[in-house]
Design an enzyme around this catalytic site. Structure first.
Site, short mmCIF file in Angstrom:
data_model
loop_
_atom_site.label_atom_id
_atom_site.label_comp_id
_atom_site.label_asym_id
_atom_site.label_seq_id
_atom_site.Cartn_x
_atom_site.Cartn_y
_atom_site.Cartn_z
N LYS A 54 0.84 -1.20 0.00
CA LYS A 54 0.00 0.00 0.00
C LYS A 54 0.88 1.25 0.00
O LYS A 54 0.61 2.21 -0.74
CB LYS A 54 -0.96 -0.03 1.20
CG LYS A 54 -2.06 -1.07 1.02
CD LYS A 54 -2.85 -1.39 2.29
CE LYS A 54 -3.81 -2.54 2.03
NZ LYS A 54 -4.46 -3.08 3.23
N GLN A 98 -4.61 -1.77 9.67
CA GLN A 98 -4.44 -3.04 8.97
C GLN A 98 -5.11 -4.17 9.75
O GLN A 98 -4.91 -4.33 10.94
CB GLN A 98 -2.94 -3.35 8.74
CG GLN A 98 -2.67 -4.61 7.96
CD GLN A 98 -3.22 -4.58 6.52
OE1 GLN A 98 -3.15 -3.58 5.82
NE2 GLN A 98 -3.81 -5.69 6.09
N ASP A 121 -10.80 3.22 4.21
CA ASP A 121 -10.87 1.76 4.04
C ASP A 121 -12.31 1.27 4.24
O ASP A 121 -12.59 0.08 4.07
CB ASP A 121 -9.92 1.09 5.04
CG ASP A 121 -9.51 -0.31 4.62
OD1 ASP A 121 -9.51 -0.61 3.41
OD2 ASP A 121 -9.17 -1.12 5.51
#
Ligand code: NAP
Length: 281
Positions: A54, A98, A121
């Protein structure tokens, strides 16, 4: 029949090319680069790899990624505090925690510490609700990426029967909702589903999101179905690829299908967040 490839790498590269142009325009207009803060708890090797990928894509489009590595034994309250600080920091546009976090952490509490305007996200309850009500906001990155991949290949959705295997709040559930919003008829399957093979064998579109390698056997696939494999565990997807590709009309490779689309969606939404932040100043 041999399936055509739903080429996530190629589609994601096209999205990132457009994002790069957006970033250039944003920098010219406002004199600053968008910032994505990435929070990584512990030292799970796969998570390190994903976060590295990422950051690499961010650099390629001109976004700054701010990496925050935290010890595996951090408490939920310390993690929540850290994320609240990022939520309040005016220099940060997007926040990625994450997933998965270590078992002792209350993952939901940590996700909810992300300000909805920075939830690039798409993991908060607010993002889930705005997506469910079709009111804009950020989509969960993997489901959003799957929809963009289907659209890039002009896969018809209206009236088609989609079977989603998996019901997690960040993947299975939201991808089913997005398919429903596009007038597909959606069946959810999960670990307690009876007759999984039978459900899958009736699907025009299969989305595999279980994290169980080769759970979906090739001979379950209805001839001509579209197969999207979001799973990734033990270096394999959730679908028995070779046999499924003999029957499907389209199929995602693993890797190179859903993964790159997830990252492209995350990055595109970070630039969108930066634009919103600038227009709200
Ligand atoms: P998760 O939270 O563990 O959820 C897995 C889901 O699959 C659950 O709903 C579970 O059912 C269901 N399931 C598990 N085993 C099953 C079985 N044998 N039969 C039917 N259903 C089964 O996982 P997740 O976060 O949604 O991720 C799923 C997979 O996608 C993982 O492999 C993950 O690595 C991958 N992933 C990929 C990306 C990407 O960018 N490519 C992004 C995110 C996740 P229950 O609800 O009944 O437990």
């Amino acid at each position: 029949m041999t399936a055509k490839i739903l080429d996530g790498r190629a589609v994601a590269a096209g999205i990132l090319d457009r994002v790069r142009e957006d970033v250039t325009a944003l920098v010219a207009e406002h004199g600053r680069v968008p910032v994505l803060a990435t929070v990584l708890v512990g030292d799970d090797p796969a998570s390190h790899t994903y976060v590295g990928m990422k950051a690499n894509r961010c650099a390629k489009v001109g976004i700054h990624s701010l990496r925050i590595d935290l010890d595996a034994d951090i408490t939920t309250s310390a993690l929540v505090k850290q994320i609240h600080e990022l939520s309040a920091d005016p220099t940060v546009d997007g926040i990625l925690l994450q997933h998965p976090v270590p078992d002792h952490i209350d993952e939901r509490a940590a996700f909810e510490a992300i300000a909805p305007s920075k939830d690039v996200d798409g993991v908060t309850r607010t993002s889930f609700a705005t997506m469910a009500f079709d009111e804009g906001g950020f989509t969960s990155a993997t489901p959003g990426g799957i929809m963009a991949l289907l659209d890039a290949h002009a896969i018809p959705l209206t009236g088609r029967h989609a079977v989603v295997v998996g019901r997690s709040p960040i993947l299975g559930k939201p991808v089913g909702m997005l398919l429903l919003a596009r007038d597909a008829t959606v069946t959810y399957c999960h670990s307690r589903t009876a007759g999984l093979a039978d459900h899958v064998s009736h699907a025009d579109i299969v989305v595999a999101a279980a994290g169980s390698p080769e759970l979906i056997r090739g001979d379950w696939i209805k001839p001509g179905a579209v197969v999207v494999d979001a799973g990734y565990a033990d270096n394999r997807g959730d679908v028995e690829y070779g046999a499924a590709a003999e029957r499907a009309s389209y199929i995602t490779p693993v890797p190179g299908g859903v993964g790159p689309m997830t990252i492209a969606t995350l990055i595109a939404q970070t630039v969108e967040a930066a634009r919103h932040h600038e227009s709200a100043r």
